[in-house]
Design an enzyme around this catalytic site. Structure first.
Site, PDB file in Angstrom:
ATOM      1  N   LEU A 129       0.820  -1.213   0.000  1.00  0.00           N
ATOM      2  CA  LEU A 129       0.000   0.000   0.000  1.00  0.00           C
ATOM      3  C   LEU A 129       0.853   1.262   0.000  1.00  0.00           C
ATOM      4  CD1 LEU A 129      -2.768  -0.997   2.576  1.00  0.00           C
ATOM      5  CD2 LEU A 129      -2.949  -0.961   0.081  1.00  0.00           C
ATOM      6  N   GLY A 130       1.993   1.202   0.660  1.00  0.00           N
ATOM      7  CA  GLY A 130       2.827   2.393   0.722  1.00  0.00           C
ATOM      8  C   GLY A 130       4.029   2.187   1.616  1.00  0.00           C
ATOM      9  N   LYS A 131       4.943   3.111   1.523  1.00  0.00           N
ATOM     10  CA  LYS A 131       6.176   3.072   2.296  1.00  0.00           C
ATOM     11  C   LYS A 131       6.413   4.443   2.901  1.00  0.00           C
ATOM     12  CE  LYS A 131      11.179   2.524   1.797  1.00  0.00           C
ATOM     13  NZ  LYS A 131      12.280   2.471   0.830  1.00  0.00           N
ATOM     14  N   ASP A 251       0.613  13.178  15.899  1.00  0.00           N
ATOM     15  CA  ASP A 251       0.964  13.223  14.479  1.00  0.00           C
ATOM     16  C   ASP A 251      -0.305  13.142  13.627  1.00  0.00           C
ATOM     17  OD1 ASP A 251       2.637  13.385  12.263  1.00  0.00           O
ATOM     18  OD2 ASP A 251       2.946  11.212  12.166  1.00  0.00           O
TER      19      ASP A 251
END
Length: 427
Positions: A129-131, A251
């Protein structure tokens, strides 16, 4: 490349999960578990389809014949000093190398609703999905169709299992409809995995701004935006007032708010930065902290109850950059920026001519210049012009949230009450 369990067929010398044949005492010693694949910096962040069984673990260790294991009160096997401490992975079995260096080699469920085990996870197909600086996220689909999100943290941190365990199990106790649920975790020297429910409709960031390279885009209506605002506020109220330690997220940003089947928001990535630091796999966070310390001098490390990227990205409260004690008012500020982003359709950093300013400064400038609402409003909300009273009301709430003084910002409880009153009055 997709390697399912059938990729192991025709290799009679292999043993151990995900294969059914166990490793006997005469099996040659194998190396330590292989891991999720290393993803280089230039690896495409989307769409990779791999099999966890083919790239997660081989989990085959040789066992000393006749080795008698001592179990502690939790059923964890203790290796004997001076002997060859190795074993073939089995369910509910792990090895403690010492009191301070524990190696956990099984999936640890964090609630009774976890019905899958490590074998099923190994056989599943996984899609990248993502890094990010805090690891790689995969979508994992089990054989029965259950979809999970698996975050792979970095390697290392072998001396800090108990610290990791304490943190992850505290996070695993959080249960709220607007908080992404951590269902299980896995720890070894080489791998740290966090397993969540999969949230299907992507992030709020994508819902507002679209996805790079994707031409088609369905903008959010004002009704959906309001639903997301309220749901996110409810999640933050829970974190701030009802969670075990009255947590600070630290965050909060649109990419950390995931949208469910009915566009209900789920606050994600809570505590992940802290866990990544323990696991030794968060170079981005660590380098950011070093950069600030060079300016600020030596500072106390952050509380374990906050995940905070200390460099400004448009969402951090001004005081958060000073490495002071984490405050819930940080989250209030971030939430206010998100409201402004949902109203204007602009990113947290706005390009103005040849310079940049953050979204809060840009809105303040527009207010001082008495610009009409339509010049500030997301163009996709033009057809919701009849909801102007609500939009202005939310804008006022947002401006209160991003007040420069944390003491003058409202609590999230007051924000939620204001949103509720706003929608009731407009009905």
């Amino acid at each position: 490349m997709n390697r399912g369990p059938t990729a192991f067929i025709g290799n009679p010398g292999l043993c151990g999960p995900p294969l059914k044949n166990s490793c006997g005492s005469d099996t040659p010693s194998a190396t330590s578990p292989s891991s999720f694949p290393f993803i280089p910096d230039n690896y495409p962040p989307q769409g990779g389809n791999v099999s966890i069984g083919g790239l997660l673990f081989s989990f085959c260790y040789s066992r000393v014949c006749g080795f008698n294991q001592d179990l502690d009160e939790n059923g964890v096997s203790k290796g004997r000093k001076g002997s060859k401490e190795c074993f073939c992975f089995r369910k509910d079995e792990s090895e403690a190398l010492s009191d301070n260096n524990v190696e956990q080699y099984d999936l640890v469920p964090l609630d009774s609703h976890v019905t899958f085990d490590l074998d099923e996870l190994l056989k599943a197909s996984a899609f990248v999905l993502g890094k990010s600086g805090i690891g790689i996220m995969y979508k994992v689909v089990l054989e029965d169709g259950l979809a999970l999100a698996v975050r792979r943290l970095g390697e290392g941190g072998s001396q800090r299992f108990k610290e990791f365990q304490t943190e992850v199990e505290a996070i695993g106790k959080l249960r709220h409809p607007n908080i992404a649920t951590l269902r299980a975790y896995y720890w070894s020297v080489d791998e740290k995995l966090l397993i969540y429910d999969y949230i299907p409709n992507g992030s709020l960031d994508t819902a507002i701004h679209g996805k790079a390279g994707i031409v088609t885009f369905t903008p959010l209506s004002w009704s959906y935006r309001l639903k997301i605002m309220k749901g996110t506020a409810k999640g933050l109220v829970y974190l701030h007032e009802f969670s075990p330690k009255k947590y600070v997220h630290g965050d909060l940003k649109p990419s950390n708010i995931l949208l469910g089947h009915n566009m209900e928001p789920h606050i994600s990535d809570f505590g992940v930065g802290r866990l990544a630091n323990i696991a030794g796999g968060s170079p981005t966070l660590q380098s950011n902290r070093v950069a600030v310390e060079k300016v600020q001098g030596r500072q106390k490390s952050m509380s374990s109850e906050v995940t905070a990227n200390v460099l400004g990205n448009g969402y951090q409260a001004p005081e958060a950059l000073k490495m002071v004690k984490p405050s819930q008012k940080w989250d209030v500020y971030s939430y206010g920026v998100i409201l402004l982003e949902m109203i204007t359709g602009r990113s947290s950093i706005v390009q103005v001519g040849n310079s940049e300013m953050d979204l809060v400064q840009w809105i303040q400038f527009c207010i001082e210049e008495k610009k009409p609402l339509l010049e500030v409003l997301d163009p996709y909300l033009a057809e919701d012009a009849d909801r102007e009273e609500e939009i202005i009301g939310v804008l006022k709430i947002a401006m209160a949230c991003v007040h420069n003084s944390p003491e003058k910002r409202p609590t999230m409880r007051h924000v939620l009450d204001a949103l509720d009153r706003l929608t009731i009055s407009s009905d």
